[in-house]
Design an enzyme around this catalytic site. Structure first.
Site, PDB file in Angstrom:
ATOM      1  N   HIS A 196     -11.302 -34.113  -0.183  1.00  0.00           N
ATOM      2  CA  HIS A 196     -11.444 -34.159   1.244  1.00  0.00           C
ATOM      3  C   HIS A 196     -12.308 -33.241   1.950  1.00  0.00           C
ATOM      4  CE1 HIS A 196      -7.348 -36.535   0.856  1.00  0.00           C
ATOM      5  NE2 HIS A 196      -8.352 -37.219   0.308  1.00  0.00           N
ATOM      6  N   GLY A 245       2.976 -30.212  -4.005  1.00  0.00           N
ATOM      7  CA  GLY A 245       2.876 -30.150  -2.347  1.00  0.00           C
ATOM      8  C   GLY A 245       1.952 -31.375  -1.924  1.00  0.00           C
TER       9      GLY A 245
HETATM   10  P1  OAD Z   1       1.447 -34.252   3.571  1.00  0.00           P
HETATM   11  O1  OAD Z   1       1.504 -33.421   4.743  1.00  0.00           O
HETATM   12  O2  OAD Z   1       1.515 -35.812   3.837  1.00  0.00           O
HETATM   13  O3  OAD Z   1       2.646 -33.836   2.541  1.00  0.00           O
HETATM   14  C1  OAD Z   1       2.888 -32.378   2.317  1.00  0.00           C
HETATM   15  C2  OAD Z   1       3.800 -32.355   1.139  1.00  0.00           C
HETATM   16  O4  OAD Z   1       3.899 -31.062   0.846  1.00  0.00           O
HETATM   17  C3  OAD Z   1       5.181 -32.966   1.348  1.00  0.00           C
HETATM   18  O5  OAD Z   1       5.624 -33.744   0.330  1.00  0.00           O
HETATM   19  C4  OAD Z   1       6.134 -31.754   1.408  1.00  0.00           C
HETATM   20  O6  OAD Z   1       7.597 -32.086   0.950  1.00  0.00           O
HETATM   21  C5  OAD Z   1       5.427 -30.934   0.571  1.00  0.00           C
HETATM   22  N1  OAD Z   1       5.752 -29.522   0.923  1.00  0.00           N
HETATM   23  C6  OAD Z   1       6.114 -28.987   1.925  1.00  0.00           C
HETATM   24  N2  OAD Z   1       6.400 -27.695   1.642  1.00  0.00           N
HETATM   25  C7  OAD Z   1       6.171 -27.221   0.238  1.00  0.00           C
HETATM   26  C8  OAD Z   1       6.134 -26.054  -0.478  1.00  0.00           C
HETATM   27  N3  OAD Z   1       6.500 -24.677   0.014  1.00  0.00           N
HETATM   28  N4  OAD Z   1       5.839 -26.324  -1.885  1.00  0.00           N
HETATM   29  C9  OAD Z   1       5.447 -27.734  -2.410  1.00  0.00           C
HETATM   30  N5  OAD Z   1       5.359 -28.605  -1.574  1.00  0.00           N
HETATM   31  C10 OAD Z   1       5.599 -28.586  -0.217  1.00  0.00           C
HETATM   32  O7  OAD Z   1       0.155 -33.787   2.934  1.00  0.00           O
HETATM   33  P2  OAD Z   1      -0.845 -34.147   1.775  1.00  0.00           P
HETATM   34  O8  OAD Z   1      -0.074 -34.912   0.621  1.00  0.00           O
HETATM   35  O9  OAD Z   1      -2.060 -33.103   1.368  1.00  0.00           O
HETATM   36  O10 OAD Z   1      -6.490 -36.080   4.293  1.00  0.00           O
HETATM   37  O11 OAD Z   1      -1.796 -35.208   2.528  1.00  0.00           O
HETATM   38  C11 OAD Z   1      -2.748 -36.066   1.915  1.00  0.00           C
HETATM   39  C12 OAD Z   1      -3.793 -36.275   2.965  1.00  0.00           C
HETATM   40  O12 OAD Z   1      -3.221 -36.588   4.212  1.00  0.00           O
HETATM   41  C13 OAD Z   1      -4.403 -35.066   3.574  1.00  0.00           C
HETATM   42  O13 OAD Z   1      -5.347 -34.474   2.692  1.00  0.00           O
HETATM   43  C14 OAD Z   1      -4.937 -35.455   4.792  1.00  0.00           C
HETATM   44  C15 OAD Z   1      -4.315 -36.424   5.080  1.00  0.00           C
HETATM   45  O14 OAD Z   1      -4.693 -37.458   5.582  1.00  0.00           O
HETATM   46  C16 OAD Z   1      -7.548 -35.872   4.989  1.00  0.00           C
HETATM   47  O15 OAD Z   1      -7.314 -35.248   6.321  1.00  0.00           O
HETATM   48  C17 OAD Z   1      -8.553 -37.044   4.641  1.00  0.00           C
END
Ligand code: OAD
Length: 255
Positions: free
Chosen positions: A127, A193
C-alpha cells in the site's frame, strides 16, 4: 478455525516446529503490528484512523480532490506519527526471524516504514509508503513533509498527495506479483495484525494454504481470516512474536 481449542503455549510450539522446518516463510502484516508503537489501527471504532471520518473522505482520490488541504493535513499528521514513534518488539522479532530461517518474505499493508527501521530487508509494501508523494495535478515526484503548512508542487503549484494506495487504485504491480508468488511458494505464512478485509492482501493466506503452506494468525481477536488458519496465536504482536522467536532459537540451539 482449528477444531480443538489449544492454549497459546501449545499453539506457539506447533508454529515453531513448522518454522524450524521451513525453507520459505511469508509474513503478512497489517496496522495491528504497529499498534504497540502507538499508531492507531484503521478500524478500531473508538481510536482508529477512521473513528471520526469516513474512509472515502481520507483514502480516495475523490476525497482528496474535494478537500486537498484537509486530506493532506491528515496524511502529514500520520507522517509525523510515523516519524516520532519507533518500531516495537514485534517489528524487531520479525527482523530477527528473517535471520533465522533460510528465506523470509515480509509483505506489509502498512505505510509507516517500521519494518525497515527495525532491520527487515526486501519488504514488499503493498500500500505504498507515507514518506513518498507526488503532485496530484501533474504527477511530479515530491515527498510530503510533516510541517503544518500544505505542501505544493514545485512545477505547477498543485497539491502533493501521499504515495499510498487509496481505495479504487491499483497496487504497485511488482510488489503485488512478488507477494503472490511468495505466498504460493512458501511453507509457512504468518498473518500478523490484520483484519483481513482489504483485498488483494487478504487473499494471500488463503492462496498459501491452498498451495500447501501452514498458515497461522497473530492477533488479540479473531479476524476475517481466522477460519482459514491452521493455528491461532491469540495475543498482541509485541508479546507473541518475541516469544515465537525465543522458542525457535531454543529449538535451533538444542538441535
Ligand atoms: P485494520 O485496522 O483493519 O486491522 C487491524 C488489526 O490489528 C485488527 O484485526 C486488530 O484486532 C489487530 N490488532 C490490534 N492490536 C494488535 C496488536 N497489538 N497486535 C496484533 N494485532 C493487533 O488494519 P489492516 O488490516 O492493516 O489500506 O487494514 C488493511 C488496510 O485497510 C490498510 O492497509 C489500509 C486500510 O484500507 C489502505 O489505506 C490502502
Amino acid at each position: 478455525m482449528p477444531d480443538v481449542p489449544i492454549d497459546l503455549g501449545s499453539a506457539l510450539d506447533i508454529v515453531v516446529e513448522r518454522l524450524a522446518a521451513a525453507q520459505h516463510v511469508v509474513v503478512l502484516t497489517g496496522a495491528g503490528v504497529s499498534a504497540e508503537s502507538g499508531l492507531p489501527t484503521f478500524r478500531d471504532a473508538l481510536t482508529g484512523h477512521w473513528a471520526h471520518r469516513r474512509p472515502e473522505e481520507l483514502a480516495t482520490a475523490t476525497g482528496f480532490a474535494d478537500d486537498p488541504e484537509y486530506v493532506q493535513a491528515w496524511y502529514r499528521s500520520r507522517l509525523r506519527e510515523a516519524r516520532y514513534h519507533a518500531p516495537n518488539a514485534g517489528h524487531l522479532a520479525l527482523a530477527d526471524l528473517q535471520r533465522r530461517v533460510p528465506r523470509l518474505t515480509l509483505v506489509t499493508q502498512n505505510v509507516d516504514g517500521f519494518h525497515q527501521k527495525a532491520g527487515s530487508t526486501g519488504v514488499l509494501e503493498l500500500h505504498g509508503n507515507l514518506e513518498s508523494g507526488w503532485c496530484f495535478d501533474c504527477g511530479a515526484a515530491k515527498p510530503l513533509d510533516d510541517n503544518d503548512a500544505p505542501v505544493h508542487c514545485d512545477a505547477c503549484d498543485g497539491y502533493i498527495r501521499p504515495g499510498v494506495v487509496w481505495f479504487g487504485e491499483a497496487l504497485p504491480v511488482d510488489a503485488l506479483f512478488a507477494a503472490l508468488a511468495a505466498a504460493e511458494a512458501c511453507d509457512v505464512l504468518l498473518a500478523v495484525g490484520t483484519s483481513g478485509v482489504v483485498y488483494p492482501a487478504a487473499s494471500l493466506p488463503g492462496r498459501a494454504r491452498q498451495a500447501g503452506a501452514f498458515v497461522a494468525e497473530i492477533n488479540p481477536v479473531p479476524s476475517a481470516l481466522s477460519d482459514e488458519m491452521d493455528a491461532l496465536l491469540t495475543g498482541p504482536g509485541g508479546t507473541v512474536l518475541p516469544e515465537l522467536v525465543r522458542r525457535l532459537n531454543r529449538l535451533q540451539t538444542a538441535a
